[in-house]
Design an enzyme around this catalytic site. Sequence first.
Site, PDB file in Angstrom:
ATOM      1  CG  ASP A   3     -13.753   9.271  -6.053  1.00  0.00           C
ATOM      2  OD1 ASP A   3     -14.011   9.519  -4.906  1.00  0.00           O
ATOM      3  OD2 ASP A   3     -12.665   8.904  -6.923  1.00  0.00           O
ATOM      4  NE  ARG A  47     -12.216   2.768  -0.665  1.00  0.00           N
ATOM      5  CZ  ARG A  47     -11.146   2.932  -0.969  1.00  0.00           C
ATOM      6  NH1 ARG A  47     -10.750   3.807  -1.702  1.00  0.00           N
ATOM      7  NH2 ARG A  47     -10.181   1.917  -0.765  1.00  0.00           N
TER       8      ARG A  47
HETATM    9  O1  F6P Z   1     -11.217   6.710  -6.154  1.00  0.00           O
HETATM   10  C1  F6P Z   1     -11.935   6.151  -4.700  1.00  0.00           C
HETATM   11  C2  F6P Z   1     -10.917   6.882  -3.586  1.00  0.00           C
HETATM   12  O2  F6P Z   1     -11.592   6.401  -2.231  1.00  0.00           O
HETATM   13  C3  F6P Z   1     -10.958   8.253  -3.394  1.00  0.00           C
HETATM   14  O3  F6P Z   1     -11.968   9.130  -3.123  1.00  0.00           O
HETATM   15  C4  F6P Z   1      -9.593   8.471  -2.362  1.00  0.00           C
HETATM   16  O4  F6P Z   1      -9.044   9.938  -3.101  1.00  0.00           O
HETATM   17  C5  F6P Z   1      -8.869   7.259  -2.940  1.00  0.00           C
HETATM   18  O5  F6P Z   1      -9.802   6.356  -3.408  1.00  0.00           O
HETATM   19  C6  F6P Z   1      -8.137   6.618  -1.690  1.00  0.00           C
HETATM   20  O6  F6P Z   1      -7.420   5.785  -2.061  1.00  0.00           O
HETATM   21  P1  F6P Z   1      -6.593   4.552  -1.180  1.00  0.00           P
HETATM   22  O7  F6P Z   1      -7.670   3.631  -0.980  1.00  0.00           O
HETATM   23  O8  F6P Z   1      -5.622   4.001  -1.831  1.00  0.00           O
HETATM   24  O9  F6P Z   1      -6.371   5.389  -0.136  1.00  0.00           O
END
Ligand code: F6P
Length: 357
Positions: A141, A282
């Site tokens: 982010d 990610r």
């Molecule tokens: O903070 C990183 C992030 O990938 C955000 O961009 C997103 O809103 C969130 O985490 C998603 O979280 P999770 O992996 O719990 O779905």
Amino acid sequence: MTKRIGILTSGGDCAGLNATIRAVALRAQHGYGWTTVGLRYGTLGLLERPVDAVTLDPARLDAALARQGGTFLGSTNRGDPFAFPMPDGSKKDRSGEMVEGLKLLGLEGLIGVGGDGSLAILRRLLASSGIPFVGVPKTIDNDVGYTERAVGYSTAVAIATEALDRLQPTGASHERTMVLEVMGRDAGHIAIAAAIAGGADVVLIPEVRWHLERVVSRIARLRAAGRTSALVVVAEAAGQSDEAADPATDAPDRGVGDWLAKRLVKATGAEARATVLGHVQRGAMPTAEDRLLAAALGVRAVDLLAEGKADHMVAWWNRQVIDVPLEKVVGRSQTVDPDGTLIRTARALDICLGDTA
Ligand code: F6P
């Protein structure tokens, strides 16, 4: 006795975490003769008895590790030590058990790799342990304050840009508006950067108040000029603006990208498709930039512990690594500056931000 320091990765994973862990273990061993212990699953491993942790052998942390996405130590974004979620749905303060876990490991310093939320929690936990703590910023982010970049952001932007590169030809072939929803939590950093790099026509971010009819007008303008397709980037939190202000009743389960594509079909009469990029952003091989950042921040984090400069975060600023007191960082997330360089660049390239057609 050799000094023992710990490292953990906390919060959502991103590319570059393994490169950070490697840099820390190498610097600790070669710079100071210290042993590095990797804690498993963020703070969760500290609740296990014996504590779930592994002594890192720098000789086995080769460059191949720095190329790998994810974190081989594991991570968690559900385990607030002070309000730990219990199986019966209640919350319990388990910070005491975690501090005990840190002491059982005999740690004399801890490096936590995390975003704004994780760094705040770790800082509080380590303060109650008396063990020196240093933070390393990571998050796709890029919303951690006092650092121009956080580990993982560069890779996420590269992936979002590549997605636009792939959406453009299929959109053009079918005369469609292609909507790409990207992550970013409450900030539009990934969206604005990818929109510029990927040549988007429209970008919608939470920091700029946008209006559906202006997006529609822009697409109509493009069509009038002979263009039959369009690329729209929307940040996951951009739906909180204007017409999308009522997510409770209006926003669909699939997110703002889907919401927007449906509205664009209705308003323009042209076909539209939404792609929700999600966790793809990610899980990738880190870019060279992320590997470099991970290395530089990891090395400096160990140096800070050696200098006795705890309760600080290492940061990237003006072409070098600096350190910032954690109290200045936590709780102050950094969103996109509406008057900043990226917004001005996007406007100069005639990318519509939804506030003007
Ligand atoms: O903070 C990183 C992030 O990938 C955000 O961009 C997103 O809103 C969130 O985490 C998603 O979280 P999770 O992996 O719990 O779905």
